[in-house]
Design a protein around this motif. Structure first.
Motif, PDB file in Angstrom:
ATOM      1  N   GLN A  28      -2.130 -38.244 -25.822  1.00 41.12           N
ATOM      2  CA  GLN A  28      -1.260 -37.691 -24.783  1.00 41.12           C
ATOM      3  C   GLN A  28      -0.569 -36.433 -25.306  1.00 41.12           C
ATOM      4  OE1 GLN A  28       0.490 -41.867 -23.892  1.00 41.12           O
ATOM      5  NE2 GLN A  28       0.994 -40.590 -22.126  1.00 41.12           N
ATOM      6  N   VAL A  29      -1.303 -35.344 -25.396  1.00 47.63           N
ATOM      7  CA  VAL A  29      -0.766 -34.123 -25.986  1.00 47.63           C
ATOM      8  C   VAL A  29      -0.079 -33.215 -24.966  1.00 47.63           C
ATOM      9  CG1 VAL A  29      -2.329 -34.150 -27.961  1.00 47.63           C
ATOM     10  CG2 VAL A  29      -3.030 -33.003 -25.854  1.00 47.63           C
ATOM     11  N   ARG A  30      -0.235 -33.483 -23.700  1.00 48.34           N
ATOM     12  CA  ARG A  30       0.414 -32.693 -22.638  1.00 48.34           C
ATOM     13  C   ARG A  30       1.328 -33.602 -21.828  1.00 48.34           C
ATOM     14  NH1 ARG A  30      -0.952 -28.706 -25.235  1.00 48.34           N
ATOM     15  NH2 ARG A  30      -2.872 -27.604 -24.872  1.00 48.34           N
ATOM     16  N   ALA A  31       2.347 -33.010 -21.231  1.00 50.21           N
ATOM     17  CA  ALA A  31       3.353 -33.778 -20.476  1.00 50.21           C
ATOM     18  C   ALA A  31       2.741 -34.543 -19.307  1.00 50.21           C
ATOM     19  CB  ALA A  31       4.461 -32.857 -19.986  1.00 50.21           C
ATOM     20  N   TRP A  32       1.651 -34.073 -18.763  1.00 45.32           N
ATOM     21  CA  TRP A  32       1.034 -34.731 -17.609  1.00 45.32           C
ATOM     22  C   TRP A  32      -0.014 -35.780 -17.999  1.00 45.32           C
ATOM     23  CZ3 TRP A  32       0.382 -29.560 -18.799  1.00 45.32           C
ATOM     24  CH2 TRP A  32      -0.884 -29.205 -19.255  1.00 45.32           C
ATOM     25  N   HIS A  33      -0.308 -35.921 -19.271  1.00 43.27           N
ATOM     26  CA  HIS A  33      -1.292 -36.921 -19.706  1.00 43.27           C
ATOM     27  C   HIS A  33      -0.719 -38.325 -19.565  1.00 43.27           C
ATOM     28  CE1 HIS A  33      -3.623 -33.919 -22.459  1.00 43.27           C
ATOM     29  NE2 HIS A  33      -3.853 -33.733 -21.171  1.00 43.27           N
ATOM     30  N   ARG A  34      -1.530 -39.200 -19.000  1.00 48.54           N
ATOM     31  CA  ARG A  34      -1.133 -40.593 -18.810  1.00 48.54           C
ATOM     32  C   ARG A  34      -1.615 -41.441 -19.983  1.00 48.54           C
ATOM     33  NH1 ARG A  34      -4.122 -42.089 -13.656  1.00 48.54           N
ATOM     34  NH2 ARG A  34      -5.650 -40.769 -14.643  1.00 48.54           N
ATOM     35  N   GLU A  35      -0.934 -42.581 -20.182  1.00 45.80           N
ATOM     36  CA  GLU A  35      -1.384 -43.506 -21.220  1.00 45.80           C
ATOM     37  C   GLU A  35      -2.801 -43.955 -20.905  1.00 45.80           C
ATOM     38  OE1 GLU A  35       0.941 -46.818 -22.522  1.00 45.80           O
ATOM     39  OE2 GLU A  35       2.741 -45.608 -22.799  1.00 45.80           O
ATOM     40  N   ALA A  36      -3.552 -44.168 -21.955  1.00 40.36           N
ATOM     41  CA  ALA A  36      -4.920 -44.672 -21.853  1.00 40.36           C
ATOM     42  C   ALA A  36      -5.037 -45.842 -22.818  1.00 40.36           C
ATOM     43  CB  ALA A  36      -5.918 -43.579 -22.217  1.00 40.36           C
ATOM     44  N   GLY A  37      -6.030 -46.674 -22.608  1.00 35.89           N
ATOM     45  CA  GLY A  37      -6.226 -47.790 -23.516  1.00 35.89           C
ATOM     46  C   GLY A  37      -7.534 -48.498 -23.263  1.00 35.89           C
ATOM     47  N   GLY A  60     -10.143 -49.089 -13.007  1.00 34.08           N
ATOM     48  CA  GLY A  60      -9.239 -50.097 -12.473  1.00 34.08           C
ATOM     49  C   GLY A  60      -7.937 -50.269 -13.244  1.00 34.08           C
ATOM     50  N   ASP A  61      -7.763 -49.554 -14.348  1.00 31.86           N
ATOM     51  CA  ASP A  61      -6.513 -49.628 -15.118  1.00 31.86           C
ATOM     52  C   ASP A  61      -5.390 -48.942 -14.338  1.00 31.86           C
ATOM     53  OD1 ASP A  61      -8.027 -50.727 -17.202  1.00 31.86           O
ATOM     54  OD2 ASP A  61      -8.130 -48.839 -18.330  1.00 31.86           O
ATOM     55  N   ARG A  62      -4.168 -49.444 -14.506  1.00 34.17           N
ATOM     56  CA  ARG A  62      -2.985 -48.762 -13.962  1.00 34.17           C
ATOM     57  C   ARG A  62      -2.373 -47.952 -15.086  1.00 34.17           C
ATOM     58  NH1 ARG A  62       1.060 -52.473 -11.568  1.00 34.17           N
ATOM     59  NH2 ARG A  62       2.102 -50.503 -11.203  1.00 34.17           N
ATOM     60  N   ARG A  63      -2.187 -46.651 -14.823  1.00 32.91           N
ATOM     61  CA  ARG A  63      -1.755 -45.748 -15.886  1.00 32.91           C
ATOM     62  C   ARG A  63      -0.663 -44.814 -15.412  1.00 32.91           C
ATOM     63  NH1 ARG A  63      -6.840 -42.589 -17.450  1.00 32.91           N
ATOM     64  NH2 ARG A  63      -5.459 -41.808 -19.060  1.00 32.91           N
ATOM     65  N   GLY A  64       0.291 -44.562 -16.289  1.00 24.96           N
ATOM     66  CA  GLY A  64       1.346 -43.589 -16.058  1.00 24.96           C
ATOM     67  C   GLY A  64       1.711 -42.948 -17.377  1.00 24.96           C
ATOM     68  N   ARG A  65       2.685 -42.068 -17.372  1.00 23.25           N
ATOM     69  CA  ARG A  65       3.099 -41.396 -18.605  1.00 23.25           C
ATOM     70  C   ARG A  65       3.510 -42.409 -19.678  1.00 23.25           C
ATOM     71  NH1 ARG A  65       2.415 -37.346 -21.978  1.00 23.25           N
ATOM     72  NH2 ARG A  65       4.308 -36.684 -23.017  1.00 23.25           N
ATOM     73  N   MET A  66       4.190 -43.471 -19.263  1.00 23.45           N
ATOM     74  CA  MET A  66       4.641 -44.490 -20.214  1.00 23.45           C
ATOM     75  C   MET A  66       4.272 -45.876 -19.711  1.00 23.45           C
ATOM     76  SD  MET A  66       8.206 -42.688 -21.307  1.00 23.45           S
ATOM     77  CE  MET A  66       8.583 -43.824 -22.601  1.00 23.45           C
ATOM     78  N   LEU A  67       3.058 -45.982 -19.153  1.00 20.76           N
ATOM     79  CA  LEU A  67       2.590 -47.250 -18.595  1.00 20.76           C
ATOM     80  C   LEU A  67       1.085 -47.373 -18.783  1.00 20.76           C
ATOM     81  CD1 LEU A  67       2.996 -49.769 -16.623  1.00 20.76           C
ATOM     82  CD2 LEU A  67       2.250 -48.184 -14.838  1.00 20.76           C
ATOM     83  N   TYR A  68       0.653 -48.527 -19.256  1.00 21.35           N
ATOM     84  CA  TYR A  68      -0.773 -48.834 -19.312  1.00 21.35           C
ATOM     85  C   TYR A  68      -0.937 -50.318 -19.022  1.00 21.35           C
ATOM     86  CZ  TYR A  68      -5.432 -49.855 -20.819  1.00 21.35           C
ATOM     87  OH  TYR A  68      -6.727 -50.307 -20.831  1.00 21.35           O
ATOM     88  N   LEU A  69      -1.590 -50.628 -17.911  1.00 25.71           N
ATOM     89  CA  LEU A  69      -1.906 -52.007 -17.536  1.00 25.71           C
ATOM     90  C   LEU A  69      -3.413 -52.084 -17.338  1.00 25.71           C
ATOM     91  CD1 LEU A  69       0.971 -52.624 -14.969  1.00 25.71           C
ATOM     92  CD2 LEU A  69       0.825 -53.471 -17.321  1.00 25.71           C
ATOM     93  N   PRO A  70      -4.113 -52.795 -18.223  1.00 20.18           N
ATOM     94  CA  PRO A  70      -5.577 -52.823 -18.152  1.00 20.18           C
ATOM     95  C   PRO A  70      -6.106 -53.656 -16.992  1.00 20.18           C
ATOM     96  CG  PRO A  70      -4.821 -54.274 -19.889  1.00 20.18           C
ATOM     97  CD  PRO A  70      -3.593 -53.578 -19.351  1.00 20.18           C
ATOM     98  N   ASP A  71      -7.316 -53.324 -16.601  1.00 25.76           N
ATOM     99  CA  ASP A  71      -8.064 -54.094 -15.598  1.00 25.76           C
ATOM    100  C   ASP A  71      -8.641 -55.308 -16.339  1.00 25.76           C
ATOM    101  OD1 ASP A  71     -10.105 -55.145 -13.993  1.00 25.76           O
ATOM    102  OD2 ASP A  71     -10.729 -53.173 -13.261  1.00 25.76           O
ATOM    103  N   ARG A  72      -8.000 -56.462 -16.185  1.00 26.07           N
ATOM    104  CA  ARG A  72      -8.381 -57.666 -16.947  1.00 26.07           C
ATOM    105  C   ARG A  72      -9.786 -58.162 -16.616  1.00 26.07           C
ATOM    106  NH1 ARG A  72      -5.226 -57.381 -21.220  1.00 26.07           N
ATOM    107  NH2 ARG A  72      -3.035 -57.598 -20.743  1.00 26.07           N
TER     108      ARG A  72
END
Length: 182
Positions: A28-37, A60-72
């Motif tokens: 996440q090197v830019r301010a607009w990059h979302r968490e990934a996992g 299907g993952d839910r992603r935000g700047r400070m949020l990562y919820l995987p598609d189980r």
């Protein structure tokens, strides 16, 4: 590749170059990059646990700047598919928007719960938190046995370059194994 000794066990955790490139391409090197996992898959060679694939992020993952919820559901399919290829699920990874990452309390609790609730023969699972800095500074490696966690520190940076070139792919492109098969 980067090698991490696992406590007093005599085992070495090896992060392959392919996995390191995957992490690098999602920092996440830019301010607009979302968490990934995603998930980590390895093969075992004597005392070495070689992490050969990092999956994700998925559509299907839910992603935000400070949020990562995987598609189980997608994660369960990945585990089944990789097992058929001889790879074993060994943990999870995700990014944080900090230069030198630290797992949150929720991160530590989540990987601990995974260890306890999963059917496996491992002594624990790995959590990798990927920060903005290049590896190894930008990686936090945590091992959790279901009750306790510990940070793993690199012992060797064999054939490792801090100038890893990012993988050129779209966000949901092929995995490490698929790229190497091409």
């Amino acid at each position: 590749m980067i090698e991490f000794p696992i406590g007093e066990s005599g085992q070495i955790l090896v992060m392959s170059d392919c996995v390191l490139r995957h992490f690098d391409s999602h920092r996440q090197v830019r301010a607009w990059h979302r968490e990934a996992g995603g998930q980590l898959f390895a093969r075992f060679e004597e005392s070495r646990i070689i992490v050969e694939e990092a999956t994700g992020p998925r559509r299907g993952d839910r992603r935000g700047r400070m949020l990562y919820l995987p598609d189980r559901a997608a994660e369960r399919l990945e585990i089944e598919d990789r097992f058929r290829l001889g790879l074993h699920f060994v943990g999870d990874w995700h990014t944080h928007p900090e230069r030198t990452p630290h797992p949150s309390r929720r991160d530590i609790e989540s990987i601990g719960e995974s260890v306890l609730k999963s059917s496996h023969t491992l002594n624990g699972f790995i959590l990798v938190v990927v920060g903005r800095a290049k590896p190894p500074e930008g990686l936090c490696m945590l091992l959790h046995d279901g009750r306790n966690s510990s940070i793993l520190n690199p012992v060797s940076l064999a054939r490792f370059s801090s100038n890893l070139s990012p993988v050129t792919k779209d966000e949901f492109g092929p995995t490490c194994l698929e790229r190497e098969a091409e």
